[in-house]
Design an enzyme around this catalytic site. Structure first.
Site, PDB file in Angstrom:
ATOM      1  CD  GLU A 168     -11.881   4.898   3.219  1.00  0.00           C
ATOM      2  OE1 GLU A 168     -11.960   6.122   2.977  1.00  0.00           O
ATOM      3  OE2 GLU A 168     -11.503   4.066   2.389  1.00  0.00           O
TER       4      GLU A 168
ATOM      5  CE  LYS B   7      -4.338  -1.722   1.917  1.00  0.00           C
ATOM      6  NZ  LYS B   7      -4.007  -3.081   2.396  1.00  0.00           N
TER       7      LYS B   7
ATOM      8  CB  SER C 195       0.229  -8.363  -0.993  1.00  0.00           C
ATOM      9  OG  SER C 195      -0.545  -9.159  -0.115  1.00  0.00           O
TER      10      SER C 195
HETATM   11  C1  LIG Z   1      -4.804  -4.247   2.026  1.00  0.00           C
HETATM   12  C2  LIG Z   1      -4.062  -5.477   1.728  1.00  0.00           C
HETATM   13  C3  LIG Z   1      -4.478  -6.365   0.705  1.00  0.00           C
HETATM   14  C4  LIG Z   1      -5.742  -6.185  -0.063  1.00  0.00           C
HETATM   15  O1  LIG Z   1      -5.794  -5.070  -0.898  1.00  0.00           O
HETATM   16  P1  LIG Z   1      -5.671  -5.159  -2.471  1.00  0.00           P
HETATM   17  O2  LIG Z   1      -6.059  -3.807  -2.923  1.00  0.00           O
HETATM   18  O3  LIG Z   1      -6.594  -6.231  -2.956  1.00  0.00           O
HETATM   19  O4  LIG Z   1      -4.267  -5.486  -2.786  1.00  0.00           O
HETATM   20  C5  LIG Z   1      -3.687  -7.471   0.434  1.00  0.00           C
HETATM   21  N1  LIG Z   1      -2.553  -7.722   1.126  1.00  0.00           N
HETATM   22  C6  LIG Z   1      -2.134  -6.904   2.116  1.00  0.00           C
HETATM   23  C7  LIG Z   1      -0.886  -7.256   2.843  1.00  0.00           C
HETATM   24  C8  LIG Z   1      -2.867  -5.760   2.450  1.00  0.00           C
HETATM   25  O5  LIG Z   1      -2.440  -4.949   3.438  1.00  0.00           O
END
Ligand SMILES: *Cc1c(COP(=O)(O)O)cnc(C)c1O
Length: 406
Positions: free
Chosen positions: A118, A96, A385
């Site tokens: 938010e 993010k 992610s």
């Molecule tokens: C917020 C988050 C997601 C989900 O958000 P996407 O917009 O679908 O990528 C996935 N993995 C992590 C580690 C997150 O913090």
């Protein structure tokens, strides 16, 4: 399954991804969003802006994040070879930060004084507060009182980073109410404030802009994977909440032939309404939060309650580009349950020494299932992610016993 390349230029000038996306907002907001679109379209080709962002990605976030060959896991499962794109190693521990830096930099260049958003689990709040601290903008984060109690570490981080945390006490006191209140605050002054969205969702230009800020992940991965193995991955796997980490990985590969892509949605406890957040798998097209996409909705078009063990995945909508990619069959949307994700969380921790975010564990879980069905010459690249530090207390409390932790 369709691994054919697709070369549709997305979105069109009005923010449409086929029939999805667009801008379903009050007139007052239309003008503001058009200004943001124009500013972004100019800046994205501006050498200074591109350089600033490149430097931040490299020196602040720690890009490029490596690709790691998960040899132990691959061997244990048998079948395809699993590789991990280590987005979890980035500053703040997830992807993010990429789109928060992009949006805050844009807001700053547009002369805005404050970014607002938010947050549900607090991940977007932390990433935005981080970018705002670095770039010297004020930051207001709206968070439901129920979430504030649940997500204490992130609440503390947001405060340490100097952002203002605004508790939301109306209704159910969770994400939806936080969106409503942040939105009202934004409408009071959309001139000096900038609403920073946390995924590839919302009205145009956000789905496009957030994707563009995330696509660095796939661009890096493509080059790194080729360098490592001499070819491109046969399969890509990423979890899908709003869809930003998935589209960030997929974009660089959409036009390549022979690559299967999998977006993994959370099937939670079951595929009964209210027990999952598998939007594309179970939803139908509709409008929410200013854009059209697949949605989990009732007959009246009201969003259904959603649930997943991963709070970053429990959103009743999904980015509009994913809806199109689903319809044209370019990406396969599949699911992983809470149980499969938690199993994968412990498996990756114990055989590779990497604790994944429970969101990312959904992608790992599906990759493990997929690997078994494939030949050992085939490869799977998983987008990791985020890291699981934020999840450890909760996971151990809720599931530890099943994994030998008292
Ligand atoms: C917020 C988050 C997601 C989900 O958000 P996407 O917009 O679908 O990528 C996935 N993995 C992590 C580690 C997150 O913090």
């Amino acid at each position: 399954m369709n691994s054919k390349p697709q070369t549709i230029e997305m979105p069109d000038a009005r923010g449409n991804f086929g029939e999805y996306g667009g801008r379903y907002v009050p007139e007052q907001l239309e003008t503001v969003l058009e200004e943001i679109t124009e500013a972004y379209n100019t800046l994205k080709n501006d050498e200074g802006f591109k350089r600033d962002l490149r430097v931040l990605y490299k020196d602040y976030v720690g890009r490029p994040s490596p690709i790691f060959y998960a040899k132990n896991l691959s061997k244990k499962i048998g079948g395809a070879q699993i590789y991990l794109k280590r987005v979890d190693l980035n500053h703040t521990g997830a992807h993010k930060i990429n789109h928060c830096l992009g949006q805050v930099l844009l807001a700053k260049k547009m002369g805005k004084k404050k970014v607002i958003a938010e947050t549900g689990a607090g991940q977007h709040g932390v990433a935005l507060a981080t970018a705002a601290a670095l770039l010297g903008l004020e930051c207001d984060i709206y968070m439901g009182e129920v979430d504030i109690i649940k997500e204490k570490p992130n609440v503390i981080r947001i405060k340490i980073l100097g952002a203002r945390l605004i508790p939301v006490s109306r209704g159910a006191k969770t994400l939806k109410e936080a969106v409503d209140e942040a939105f009202e605050a934004y409408l009071i002054d959309p001139i000096t404030q900038f609403y920073a969205i946390g995924s590839v969702v919302g009205p145009h230009p956000f789905p496009m802009m957030v994707r563009d800020f995330q696509q660095v992940v796939g661009i890096e991965a493509k080059e790194q994977f080729r360098e490592k193995t001499g070819k491109l991955p046969d399969n890509l796997v990423a979890c899908v909440g709003g869809g930003s980490n998935a589209i960030g990985l997929f974009t660089a590969f959409l036009e390549e032939e022979g690559i299967n892509m999998y977006g993994v949605e959370p099937s939670g406890l079951s595929l009964k309404a209210g027990e999952h957040a598998a939007t594309i798998t179970m939803g139908t097209p509709g409008v929410l939060h200013g854009f059209k996409s697949y949605l989990l909705q009732d007959e009246k078009g009201e969003p259904l309650n959603v649930y997943s063990v991963a709070s970053g995945l429990d959103y009743p909508g999904v980015g509009p580009q994913h809806s199109l990619l689903k319809d044209i069959g370019r990406v396969n949307y599949v699911t992983a349950s809470d149980k499969e994700a938690i199993d994968a969380f412990f498996e990756l921790s114990r055989v590779e020494g990497i604790i994944p975010a429970v969101e990312s564990a959904h992608a790992v879980a599906y990759a493990m299932k997929l690997a078994k069905k494939l030949d050992n010459k085939e490869t799977i690249l998983v987008n990791l992610s985020g890291r699981g530090d934020k999840d450890i207390d909760f996971v151990v409390e809720a599931y530890g016993k099943n994994y030998g932790i008292e």
